[in-house]
Enzyme design. Structure first.
Site, PDB file in Angstrom:
ATOM      1  N   ASP A  47       9.920 -52.847 -27.624  1.00 29.34           N
ATOM      2  CA  ASP A  47      10.343 -52.808 -29.471  1.00 29.34           C
ATOM      3  C   ASP A  47       9.333 -51.505 -29.469  1.00 29.34           C
ATOM      4  O   ASP A  47       8.240 -51.764 -29.784  1.00 29.34           O
ATOM      5  CB  ASP A  47      10.683 -54.056 -29.897  1.00 29.34           C
ATOM      6  N   GLU A  50       1.540 -57.205 -28.086  1.00 26.89           N
ATOM      7  CA  GLU A  50       1.793 -55.637 -29.077  1.00 26.89           C
ATOM      8  C   GLU A  50      -0.015 -55.009 -29.284  1.00 26.89           C
ATOM      9  O   GLU A  50      -0.556 -56.166 -28.792  1.00 26.89           O
ATOM     10  CB  GLU A  50       1.520 -56.146 -30.855  1.00 26.89           C
ATOM     11  N   PRO A 101       1.009 -44.151 -27.597  1.00 22.67           N
ATOM     12  CA  PRO A 101       0.514 -45.251 -27.326  1.00 22.67           C
ATOM     13  C   PRO A 101       2.450 -46.394 -26.521  1.00 22.67           C
ATOM     14  O   PRO A 101       1.560 -47.297 -26.074  1.00 22.67           O
ATOM     15  CB  PRO A 101       0.299 -46.876 -28.369  1.00 22.67           C
ATOM     16  N   HIS A 149      17.245 -54.006 -35.594  1.00 23.75           N
ATOM     17  CA  HIS A 149      17.048 -55.500 -34.896  1.00 23.75           C
ATOM     18  C   HIS A 149      17.580 -56.286 -34.352  1.00 23.75           C
ATOM     19  O   HIS A 149      17.596 -57.548 -33.562  1.00 23.75           O
ATOM     20  CB  HIS A 149      16.067 -55.622 -35.874  1.00 23.75           C
ATOM     21  N   ASP A 176       8.498 -44.162 -29.074  1.00 23.69           N
ATOM     22  CA  ASP A 176       9.557 -43.110 -28.415  1.00 23.69           C
ATOM     23  C   ASP A 176       8.023 -42.948 -27.294  1.00 23.69           C
ATOM     24  O   ASP A 176       6.670 -42.058 -27.142  1.00 23.69           O
ATOM     25  CB  ASP A 176       9.147 -42.019 -29.268  1.00 23.69           C
TER      26      ASP A 176
HETATM   27  N1  AG3 Z   1      11.038 -48.167 -32.423  1.00 24.54           N
HETATM   28  C1  AG3 Z   1      11.012 -47.399 -31.945  1.00 24.54           C
HETATM   29  C2  AG3 Z   1      11.607 -45.962 -33.033  1.00 24.54           C
HETATM   30  C3  AG3 Z   1      12.223 -45.080 -32.640  1.00 24.54           C
HETATM   31  C4  AG3 Z   1      12.377 -43.696 -33.415  1.00 24.54           C
HETATM   32  N2  AG3 Z   1      12.710 -42.511 -32.309  1.00 24.54           N
HETATM   33  C5  AG3 Z   1      13.473 -42.303 -33.326  1.00 24.54           C
HETATM   34  N3  AG3 Z   1      14.058 -41.276 -34.352  1.00 24.54           N
HETATM   35  N4  AG3 Z   1      13.889 -40.929 -32.160  1.00 24.54           N
HETATM   36  C6  AG3 Z   1      10.518 -49.126 -34.473  1.00 24.54           C
HETATM   37  C7  AG3 Z   1      10.483 -50.774 -34.356  1.00 24.54           C
HETATM   38  C8  AG3 Z   1      10.617 -51.210 -34.928  1.00 24.54           C
HETATM   39  N5  AG3 Z   1      10.138 -52.496 -34.779  1.00 24.54           N
END
Ligand code: AG3
Length: 281
Positions: free
Chosen positions: A156, A106, A163, A62, A159
């Protein structure tokens, strides 16, 4: 006996967690969500078989996704967050006194509600902040329809499957380009580069025609296993990538940030890429 959670992101290999307690598990309207307790990482949230965030290491991701673009820019007033339902990005953005308004789009209301309840330190009250405007909706539609413009846009997402898939398409990036202010910066999570190299190549190819500069920076996030996490970076203001250390330090001080991972030196260093990524691009 406690259950184990096995991450299913990669074929043939995945990290495993002991679930000391499952706090919540459900199929939301959009995805499978589970929040559990683990002795090593504290509370952990996973979506569709992929670890999204843990209490112990969330600050790495973050802070790097927020302070790198915000301090590179230096005077960002408006910020758009796509995804980020756990609230960690919003919390860090609101630490910047230059920021007057943050819009967060979101798709899954339940992620916000459940993270507020079970991961309260992620949003830390950010959703109640008067500078925050929360929209439940589709990020691709939003960026292609809004008349608003933003100094910083942060994607954010999950992968590129389920969605999150649409948040890696040219249509999304076109929308981003159209609602970014002059001198604005777009950043996006772009996977673990050693294992998801194709993702880096594809993103670079899609961003290049839309921005004067399409690049990447990195950070090692412990629970995004497999090496360094890659963040996509796109802007038309080339100077943002090479802000002097003294300037970053001055901006960091002025914002009175208390960080646990981010430092201005690390910010600069994070744009240095390994040879295997340079060659792939
Ligand atoms: N969102 C991204 C997670 C990515 C995980 N991918 C991976 N390990 N290859 C995270 C949300 C946090 N706010």
């Amino acid at each position: 006996m406690a259950n184990n959670y096995l991450e299913t992101l990669y074929a043939g290999w995945g990290q495993q967690f002991v679930m000391d307690e499952i706090l919540f598990e459900a199929q939301t309207e959009h995805q499978h969500l589970v929040i559990f307790n683990n002795a090593q990482w504290g509370r952990v949230m996973a979506l569709d078989g992929v670890i999204q965030t843990t209490e112990k290491d969330e600050f790495v991701y973050h802070e790097m996704m927020v302070h790198v673009p915000l301090l590179s820019h230096g005077s960002a007033q408006s910020v758009l967050i796509i995804g980020g339902g756990d609230g960690g990005i919003l919390r860090e953005v609101l630490k910047h006194p230059t920021v007057k308004q943050v819009t967060q789009v979101e798709i899954d209301q339940q992620v916000i509600d459940l993270c507020k309840e079970y991961l309260p330190n992620h949003s830390a009250g950010a959703y109640e902040n008067p500078r925050a405007n929360i929209v439940i909706g589709d990020g691709v539609e939003f960026v292609n329809q809004t008349q608003q413009k933003f100094d910083i846009i942060i994607s954010d997402s999950t992968d590129p499957m389920g969605p999150g898939e649409v948040l890696f398409t040219s249509r999304f990036y076109q929308g981003i380009a159209s609602c970014l202010n002059e001198g604005g910066i777009f950043v996006a999570q772009n996977g673990v580069s050693f294992l998801q190299t194709q993702e880096v190549i594809t993103t670079a190819k899609r961003l290049a025609p839309l921005f004067d500069q399409a690049s990447f920076y990195t950070a090692a996030v412990p629970t995004y296993v497999g090496g360094i996490m890659t963040f996509a970076w796109a802007t038309n203001q080339l100077a943002h990538k090479n802000v002097a250390l003294a300037t970053l330090e001055a901006r960091y001080q002025a914002a009175n940030l208390q960080t646990r991972f981010y430092t201005p030196s690390l910010h600069q260093a994070s744009f240095a890429l390994p040879q295997y990524i340079m060659e792939a691009l």
